[in-house]
Enzyme design. Structure first.
Site, short mmCIF file in Angstrom:
data_model
loop_
_atom_site.label_atom_id
_atom_site.label_comp_id
_atom_site.label_asym_id
_atom_site.label_seq_id
_atom_site.Cartn_x
_atom_site.Cartn_y
_atom_site.Cartn_z
N ASP A 11 40.77 -7.85 58.31
CA ASP A 11 41.43 -7.17 58.64
C ASP A 11 41.40 -6.45 59.62
O ASP A 11 40.62 -5.45 59.73
CB ASP A 11 43.15 -7.65 57.10
CG ASP A 11 44.11 -6.02 58.38
OD1 ASP A 11 44.73 -7.00 58.76
OD2 ASP A 11 44.93 -6.00 57.28
N ASP A 13 44.75 -2.90 60.80
CA ASP A 13 45.07 -2.30 60.62
C ASP A 13 45.32 -2.00 58.82
O ASP A 13 45.29 -2.92 58.11
CB ASP A 13 46.30 -2.55 60.95
CG ASP A 13 46.93 -2.79 62.53
OD1 ASP A 13 46.36 -1.67 62.33
OD2 ASP A 13 47.67 -3.68 62.53
#
Ligand code: BG6
Ligand code: MG
Length: 222
Positions: A11, A13
């Site tokens: 991922d 963020d």
């Protein structure tokens, strides 16, 4: 026994860099402008959720669901993005979270493919600001995704782009929706932060995330 995972899928963020806080600041301002107060705890429920869906969740939270036309909603989402993109100017090569650049370099040395599974349309720009674009073999295109996490769509897209099987990969996430998405496609899940349920392995922060730890998880589970 398969000794190494076929790929590690990240991922963005909250895992690669701390943009989760910048998303919060931009949403807080837009929410304020329509008379809704949000805090960091509520913001946790927006992690991994697309821009449009995040707005709907904020309006619902503030008791204003259905009060705005689709055109006004689009304007609000656009305003949030302008604020967010402006705040991204502060990102530099030093904004990579602890241990992440080292991990990406080690994965290169180990010849383990690396993918990105972020539903952010700003992901390519952010990777460029961090000077990390070359560390990723494939970045799933958020514009082609119809379902936010916890749907596994973005992780499956990353696996497909890399040409690997989800069951042979590890996914890394800081959001509950992301851990659920990883688990839903049969990957091993690694959680960053606290308060996450169902991760195969969990670390309080990225500095503990090393290839020896990921390798040990793989050997233990496979
Ligand atoms: C995710 C974030 O990575 O991207 C969410 O966790 C965000 O908070 C989503 O809403 C979409 O980002 P963007 O940059 O396309 O608005
Ligand atoms: Mg995240």
């Amino acid at each position: 026994m398969i000794l190494k995972p076929q790929a590690i899928i990240f991922d963005l963020d909250g895992v690669i860099t701390d943009t989760a806080h910048l998303h919060f600041l931009a949403w807080r301002q837009v929410a304020n402008e329509v008379g809704i107060a949000i805090d960091e705890t509520f913001n946790d429920s927006l992690k991994g959720i697309s821009r449009g869906e995040s707005l709907q969740r904020i309006l619902q939270y503030g008791g204003k669901a259905g009060e705005f036309t689709p055109e006004v909603c689009a304007q609000l989402a656009e305003r949030k993005n302008r604020l967010y993109v402006h705040s991204l100017r502060q990102l530099t090569v030093n904004s990579v979270l602890p241990g992440i650049r080292e991990l990406l370099m080690t994965l290169r040395e180990e010849r383990i493919p690396v993918g990105l599974a972020s539903v952010s349309l700003n992901a390519p720009t952010i990777l460029q600001s961090l000077d990390l674009s070359a560390c990723f073999d494939f970045c799933a295109d958020a514009a082609l995704i119809t379902h936010s996490k916890p749907d596994p769509e973005i992780f499956l897209a990353a696996c497909a782009g890399l040409g690997v099987e989800p069951q042979q990969c590890i996914g890394i996430e800081d959001a509950q929706a992301g851990i659920d998405a990883i688990n839903a496609c049969g990957m091993l899940s690694v959680g960053i932060g606290t308060g996450l349920n169902g991760a195969s392995l969990q670390f309080p922060s990225t500095e503990f995330l090393t290839w020896p730890c990921l390798s040990a998880l793989w050997q233990h589970d496979k």
